[in-house]
Design a protein around this motif. Structure first.
Motif, mmCIF file in Angstrom:
data_model
loop_
_atom_site.group_PDB
_atom_site.id
_atom_site.type_symbol
_atom_site.label_atom_id
_atom_site.label_comp_id
_atom_site.label_asym_id
_atom_site.label_seq_id
_atom_site.Cartn_x
_atom_site.Cartn_y
_atom_site.Cartn_z
ATOM 1 N N ASN A 96 -1.808 -14.331 93.163
ATOM 2 C CA ASN A 96 -2.946 -15.227 93.405
ATOM 3 C C ASN A 96 -3.488 -15.153 94.837
ATOM 4 O O ASN A 96 -4.005 -16.131 95.359
ATOM 5 N N PHE A 99 -7.533 -12.776 93.653
ATOM 6 C CA PHE A 99 -7.921 -12.794 92.239
ATOM 7 C C PHE A 99 -9.273 -12.117 92.028
ATOM 8 O O PHE A 99 -9.421 -11.283 91.132
ATOM 9 N N VAL A 102 -9.079 -8.388 92.212
ATOM 10 C CA VAL A 102 -8.395 -7.804 91.051
ATOM 11 C C VAL A 102 -9.340 -7.690 89.863
ATOM 12 O O VAL A 102 -9.443 -6.635 89.222
ATOM 13 N N HIS A 131 -9.441 -19.594 87.296
ATOM 14 C CA HIS A 131 -8.516 -19.395 88.406
ATOM 15 C C HIS A 131 -8.546 -20.599 89.353
ATOM 16 O O HIS A 131 -7.497 -21.089 89.790
ATOM 17 N N SER A 138 -3.479 -13.923 89.012
ATOM 18 C CA SER A 138 -3.515 -12.502 89.337
ATOM 19 C C SER A 138 -2.231 -12.088 90.048
ATOM 20 O O SER A 138 -1.607 -12.888 90.758
ATOM 21 N N GLU A 140 -1.098 -8.877 92.560
ATOM 22 C CA GLU A 140 -1.678 -7.808 93.374
ATOM 23 C C GLU A 140 -0.585 -6.871 93.886
ATOM 24 O O GLU A 140 0.490 -7.328 94.281
ATOM 25 N N TYR A 152 -4.443 -9.370 85.778
ATOM 26 C CA TYR A 152 -4.729 -10.805 85.707
ATOM 27 C C TYR A 152 -4.655 -11.272 84.263
ATOM 28 O O TYR A 152 -4.715 -10.464 83.319
#
Length: 222
Positions: A96, A99, A102, A131, A138, A140, A152
């Motif tokens: 997160n 987000f 992504v 979100h 998400s 990463e 995600y």
């Protein structure tokens, strides 16, 4: 409203917050068309075993296929080559932190057999709103300071509904998926919903189950 087809009725959604029972989906898994991408409708869809998937120039289409590609977190497969990648420390995982980046990458990365993307601007806005409300998550993957992969989806608290992933370097999305599965296993999540079969997901341990079993897991039943 519904329209009869050779495969049964297809429901046309109105502004009313409603989906027909998933058992009424046609043989391809199409359940309904229309409606909107409000946070409330999207959450109701995932909580009901339904997901959106459509092209930029098409109606909103809502799906619940008869067989569902899922991963039981404890069944994630980590190949010897991926074990080596994980041990190397090449990649770092965050959650997160980026987000928007992504989902932008997921919409932009070319995919075999697809001319365009189903992650339209409206879809991006809808999932960004989810979100902000704490439902869309998400993961990463970083190589030093470079964002090189991620994924995600929607977190229902006991099931994670994966939506899309991307890699800009070899093994980056695999790294995200494996590390996420390990995290969710530790939190006693029942399933990671992968929606549709791909060889890539199968290689990571995902498998198809019947919709009836998926719905039981979704409802928290054993």
């Amino acid at each position: 409203m519904k329209e009869e087809t050779t495969d049964g009725p297809i429901f046309f959604l109105s502004d009313q917050l409603y989906f027909p029972p998933v058992e009424q989906a046609n043989s391809e898994g199409l359940l309904a068309v229309g409606g909107n991408l409000s946070s409330e409708r999207l959450l109701l869809a995932y909580q009901s075993g339904i997901f959106p998937w459509f092209n930029d120039d098409a109606f909103l289409m809502w799906w619940s296929p008869k067989t569902r590609m899922v991963l039981y977190p404890e069944e994630v497969k980590v190949s010897k080559s991926m074990q080596k990648v994980i041990r190397s420390g090449q990649f770092r995982l965050t959650k997160n932190k980026r987000f928007k980046a992504v989902i932008e990458h997921c919409s932009a990365v070319p995919r075999d057999g697809q001319e365009g993307t189903w992650i339209t601007d409206d879809m991006k806005k809808a999932y960004l709103e989810l979100h902000k409300k704490g439902f869309a998550t998400s993961y990463e993957v970083w190589d030093e300071k470079e964002l090189v992969g991620g994924l995600y989806g929607i977190d229902l608290g006991h099931i994670f509904c994966g939506e899309s992933m991307f890699s800009l370097k070899a093994n980056a999305s695999k790294f995200a998926f494996i590390q996420m599965a390990k995290e969710l296993e530790g939190k006693n999540y029942k399933l990671i919903d992968c929606q549709l079969y791909t060889d890539h997901l199968a290689s990571l341990g995902a498998r198809e189950i019947e919709r009836t079993l998926f719905m039981k897991r979704l409802k928290g039943q054993n």
